[in-house]
Enzyme design. Structure first.
Site, PDB file in Angstrom:
ATOM      1  N   GLY A 102       0.563  -1.091   0.051  1.00  0.00           N
ATOM      2  CA  GLY A 102      -0.159  -0.015   0.015  1.00  0.00           C
ATOM      3  C   GLY A 102       0.881   1.203   0.074  1.00  0.00           C
ATOM      4  O   GLY A 102       0.394   2.567  -0.453  1.00  0.00           O
ATOM      5  N   GLU A 108      27.258  -1.654  13.879  1.00  0.00           N
ATOM      6  CA  GLU A 108      27.442  -0.939  15.228  1.00  0.00           C
ATOM      7  C   GLU A 108      26.478  -0.373  15.867  1.00  0.00           C
ATOM      8  O   GLU A 108      26.284  -0.048  17.194  1.00  0.00           O
ATOM      9  CB  GLU A 108      28.538   0.329  14.905  1.00  0.00           C
ATOM     10  CG  GLU A 108      27.852   1.348  13.961  1.00  0.00           C
ATOM     11  CD  GLU A 108      28.937   2.497  13.577  1.00  0.00           C
ATOM     12  OE1 GLU A 108      28.508   3.595  13.337  1.00  0.00           O
ATOM     13  OE2 GLU A 108      29.982   2.365  13.563  1.00  0.00           O
TER      14      GLU A 108
END
Length: 179
Positions: A114, A139
């Site tokens: 959608g 990280e």
């Protein structure tokens, strides 16, 4: 009946690291105009990894979009030039420290058509073994690896701790294998 919406204009609202945000002015099949908000997203790959003991390997991590820590099957983006299977193998190693000897495609689908074009590959991985040296997480990635039986996983699902589409697809596949 022609169903295509013709794009009249595109305005790029934001270009991000993972997603881009667009506003598209479209002409509908009846000739009227409408606005569509679109998220462009890189493809992703995910893994239902099943241990020799018959447990699946999940990662528990906090998801800011829903303000909740949830259990998910390992997953991540497919890097430029990378095949989806390679991404799934990399993510399994990075997030869980496992590698797998056997890989199968479970499903491929758009996650939410959608408004978004994210395409997701879901794999089943079996014949698992631990890597000699775990791969490094990104990280900004903090997670806990959890191995659950099918019954334990379904308890987490019913309690609302496995609400994302890739994990639900993985659970339904797992259920079909147990029959």
């Amino acid at each position: 009946m022609e169903l295509e919406e013709k794009t009249l204009s595109t305005d790029v609202i934001h270009e991000g690291i993972v997603t881009d945000y667009l506003i598209k002015e479209v002409e509908l099949p009846n000739g009227k105009k409408a606005t569509r908000e679109i998220v462009l997203h890189a493809p992703a790959a995910s893994v239902l990894a099943i241990t020799k003991e018959g447990k699946a390997v999940f990662v528990k991590q906090y998801r800011k979009a829903i303000e909740q820590a949830i259990y998910e099957i390992p997953a991540g983006l497919v890097d430029d030039g990378e095949e989806p299977l390679m991404a799934a193998q990399r993510e399994l190693g990075e997030e869980t420290g496992y590698q797998a000897g056997d890989w199968k495609v479970i499903a491929e689908f758009y996650t939410s058509v959608g408004f978004c074009n994210e395409y997701l590959y879901v794999y089943e991985a079996t014949d698992l073994s631990k890597l000699d040296q775990a791969l490094e997480l990104d990280e900004d990635e903090f997670l806990e690896v959890v191995e659950l039986s099918y019954e334990e996983a379904m308890e987490k699902y019913r309690a609302g701790y496995m609400p994302d589409s890739k994990t639900v697809v993985g659970l339904m596949h797992w259920k079909s294998k147990l029959k």
